[in-house]
Design a protein around this motif. Sequence first.
Motif, PDB file in Angstrom:
ATOM      1  N   GLU A 433     -45.567  22.335  10.904  1.00 54.39           N
ATOM      2  CA  GLU A 433     -46.584  23.138  11.722  1.00 54.39           C
ATOM      3  C   GLU A 433     -46.080  23.139  13.402  1.00 54.39           C
ATOM      4  OE1 GLU A 433     -47.186  20.915   9.382  1.00 54.39           O
ATOM      5  OE2 GLU A 433     -48.544  22.118   8.101  1.00 54.39           O
ATOM      6  N   GLY A 434     -45.905  22.176  13.699  1.00 48.61           N
ATOM      7  CA  GLY A 434     -45.487  21.874  15.153  1.00 48.61           C
ATOM      8  C   GLY A 434     -44.433  22.627  15.579  1.00 48.61           C
ATOM      9  N   LEU A 435     -43.156  22.621  14.561  1.00 53.16           N
ATOM     10  CA  LEU A 435     -42.017  23.250  15.092  1.00 53.16           C
ATOM     11  C   LEU A 435     -42.168  24.874  14.857  1.00 53.16           C
ATOM     12  CD1 LEU A 435     -39.120  23.656  15.474  1.00 53.16           C
ATOM     13  CD2 LEU A 435     -38.621  23.148  12.930  1.00 53.16           C
ATOM     14  N   THR A 436     -43.122  25.440  13.973  1.00 55.77           N
ATOM     15  CA  THR A 436     -43.405  26.873  13.733  1.00 55.77           C
ATOM     16  C   THR A 436     -44.214  27.336  15.082  1.00 55.77           C
ATOM     17  OG1 THR A 436     -45.094  26.433  12.475  1.00 55.77           O
ATOM     18  CG2 THR A 436     -43.051  26.968  11.342  1.00 55.77           C
ATOM     19  N   PRO A 572     -42.511  33.602   1.072  1.00 52.29           N
ATOM     20  CA  PRO A 572     -41.821  33.012   2.257  1.00 52.29           C
ATOM     21  C   PRO A 572     -42.505  32.318   3.251  1.00 52.29           C
ATOM     22  CG  PRO A 572     -42.023  35.608   2.425  1.00 52.29           C
ATOM     23  CD  PRO A 572     -42.658  34.928   1.069  1.00 52.29           C
ATOM     24  N   TYR A 573     -41.742  31.816   4.298  1.00 53.70           N
ATOM     25  CA  TYR A 573     -42.341  31.020   5.343  1.00 53.70           C
ATOM     26  C   TYR A 573     -42.986  31.979   5.950  1.00 53.70           C
ATOM     27  CZ  TYR A 573     -40.448  26.167   4.695  1.00 53.70           C
ATOM     28  OH  TYR A 573     -40.454  25.087   4.090  1.00 53.70           O
ATOM     29  N   ASP A 574     -42.410  33.169   6.392  1.00 53.34           N
ATOM     30  CA  ASP A 574     -43.135  33.916   7.475  1.00 53.34           C
ATOM     31  C   ASP A 574     -44.499  34.441   6.995  1.00 53.34           C
ATOM     32  OD1 ASP A 574     -41.892  35.475   5.505  1.00 53.34           O
ATOM     33  OD2 ASP A 574     -40.998  36.868   6.943  1.00 53.34           O
ATOM     34  N   GLU A 575     -44.781  34.634   5.510  1.00 54.78           N
ATOM     35  CA  GLU A 575     -46.129  34.893   5.167  1.00 54.78           C
ATOM     36  C   GLU A 575     -47.048  33.801   5.258  1.00 54.78           C
ATOM     37  OE1 GLU A 575     -45.682  36.991   1.458  1.00 54.78           O
ATOM     38  OE2 GLU A 575     -44.211  38.490   2.206  1.00 54.78           O
ATOM     39  N   ILE A 576     -46.690  32.709   5.081  1.00 53.31           N
ATOM     40  CA  ILE A 576     -47.438  31.571   5.203  1.00 53.31           C
ATOM     41  C   ILE A 576     -47.857  31.121   6.611  1.00 53.31           C
ATOM     42  CG2 ILE A 576     -47.583  29.160   4.656  1.00 53.31           C
ATOM     43  CD1 ILE A 576     -45.529  29.368   2.330  1.00 53.31           C
ATOM     44  N   TYR A 577     -46.867  31.108   7.497  1.00 53.28           N
ATOM     45  CA  TYR A 577     -47.206  30.683   8.854  1.00 53.28           C
ATOM     46  C   TYR A 577     -47.132  32.105   9.709  1.00 53.28           C
ATOM     47  CZ  TYR A 577     -45.881  26.019   7.028  1.00 53.28           C
ATOM     48  OH  TYR A 577     -45.794  24.869   6.413  1.00 53.28           O
ATOM     49  N   ILE A 578     -48.118  32.655   9.699  1.00 55.02           N
ATOM     50  CA  ILE A 578     -48.296  34.244  10.153  1.00 55.02           C
ATOM     51  C   ILE A 578     -47.776  34.206  11.753  1.00 55.02           C
ATOM     52  CG2 ILE A 578     -49.856  36.099  10.778  1.00 55.02           C
ATOM     53  CD1 ILE A 578     -49.430  35.399   7.818  1.00 55.02           C
ATOM     54  N   HIS A 579     -48.137  33.188  12.316  1.00 59.16           N
ATOM     55  CA  HIS A 579     -47.536  33.129  14.017  1.00 59.16           C
ATOM     56  C   HIS A 579     -45.998  33.427  14.236  1.00 59.16           C
ATOM     57  CE1 HIS A 579     -48.123  28.965  12.584  1.00 59.16           C
ATOM     58  NE2 HIS A 579     -46.992  28.675  13.140  1.00 59.16           N
TER      59      HIS A 579
END
Length: 604
Positions: A433-436, A572-579
């Motif tokens: 969470e912090g890195l994204t 995929p990650y970009d759909e989980i972490y919208i930012h």
Amino acid sequence: MASKTSMNTMNYSLLQAARSASLLRKRYGQHISPQKTRALSSTQDENKQVNIKSHSAGLPDFIEHWNRQTFRHVGYGLAIATTASYPLFHELLLTSTLTAFTSAYWIIGLNDINQHQQTIRRNFPVLGNVRYLLEMIRPEIRQYFVESDEEAVPFDRNHRVVAYQRSKGVNSTMAFGTRRDVNAIGYEWVNHSLYPTNIDGAAQRVLIGGNNTWCRQPYSSSLLNISAMSYGALSDRAILALSSGAKLGGFSHNTGEGGISDFHKEGGADLVWNLGTAYFGAGKFGDGGVRVFDPDLFVENSKFAKMIEIKLSQGAKPAHGGMLPKNKVSEAIAKARNLEYPVLEDCHSPPRHGAFSNPVEMCHFIQQLRSLSDGKPIGIKLCLGQPEEFCEMVKAFVETGIHPDFITVDGAEGGTGAAPPEFSNSVGTPLVEGLTFIHSVLVGAGLRNPVDKSKSKIALIASGKVLTGFSMYKNFALGADVCNAARSFLFSLGCIQALKCNTNTCPTGITTQDPELSWGLDPRFKKVRVANFQKATVDACVELIQATGQTSWATIQPHHVLRRVGLGVSKPYDEIYIHLQVKQGELLEGQGPEPLLRVWNNHK
């Protein structure tokens, strides 16, 4: 018939109650009330039930009945048996052994009775010590005989074995397929390409500071390096082995906030100097015993470092200072920390810096260090806390035109030798969470290139339970340029996860200042294992980069890693972490993913 039986039962109950009341009156006097009679009868019944239930705890009789009197009776018997053994037995060894056992029995038992700190030993002399012995070796018993390969924390046995095998140069391939439940929620994987690439793994390095004109000495970093661990938390031999291994393998070694020691220098590694809140090696005591930054001392020691890292917080205990007891501060530790020796007080690190108090002041401090170090890369290290505060920091980067050359993102799952459990367990943001979030904010502020990360102005270093090539690849997909690892490299030194880092009794000689324990760690052999582990792990990551059809760590994107989020559902990650969907410079234009934009605009 039923009515007659009920009447008989009632009469019997009344008769029993009368008898109980009569007995109570005899014991307590004639003027006892009916209410008190019922209360006392009830209490007697409860006590009778408790006594029956607690008659046996399922333990052998001699344990349940052991007490001080039993201890003495057994001791007298041993004394009589020992005395009688002299004329009865002619074997000197047998009588000597019995005498020694009896003497030890009495010494231990009387000491247990006379001490006042531990109730178990005081009530159960000799025998009570077994409880503390079993508690002491509980981690080892669980590790070797109880736990499964997947359940140990913080690192399960499967991962520890990978580190051990790679550090020894042993084949670490897996037989008979994966042991993981690929259908479980949380399972992660990468999708391979039908057209794998063929790249030069040795060329996969990151030039930190190379895109900033003020950085006159950019550093070419390996993809995996040794994270911050101080001399003092680690033994001198452990530091020497790590530094020597990093020199052998061509990667960097972060000093930790304990300063640059002679053992760091002797190993010859590329050092990243971690400048903590106490400014060890770059500070002195000011008024009131407060540690203050000393520019002259900084210049003197900065020549030994390739990069300087300002530590704002660490994942294991963010916003918390540190303390090294004065009895653990050796002359070598005092020298590394610029302390007078012998040390008369415990060595404290405050929770915040004294050289700056806000983001703008921090930018000017970065510029000061950059000038004093003759243009070496200057970075900051933090565990993400309140996201609005980080956004304010990035806004200061943009407004002042001064920003760090790199940011080390430490996850809350990071380790330390000792920290309050509340801070280790419940404070700070985990690495993913912090890195994204940090990557997304820097992209939105125009300081990171999301398509080709090698063109970014600020490099990102990810630190938090990095041990395998996949954990590195995953961090690159989340936005990192470089990975740091701490405990993984301790495994390469021989750490057995005994969980005694804070006791000064580390059995492998790594996290102890006891020379008798650290003596067993030979840096000449361990440095090879350190280098072996790093090379094998980086090679495994490069193989994943090739398998997914990429040509560089810099082009790995969030959609290359998938996670199962439900039964038959993966994203995929970009759909989980919208930012992560933010575009370069969007936040400066008042645009971007709504959750990220809301934080950027300081709406809590």
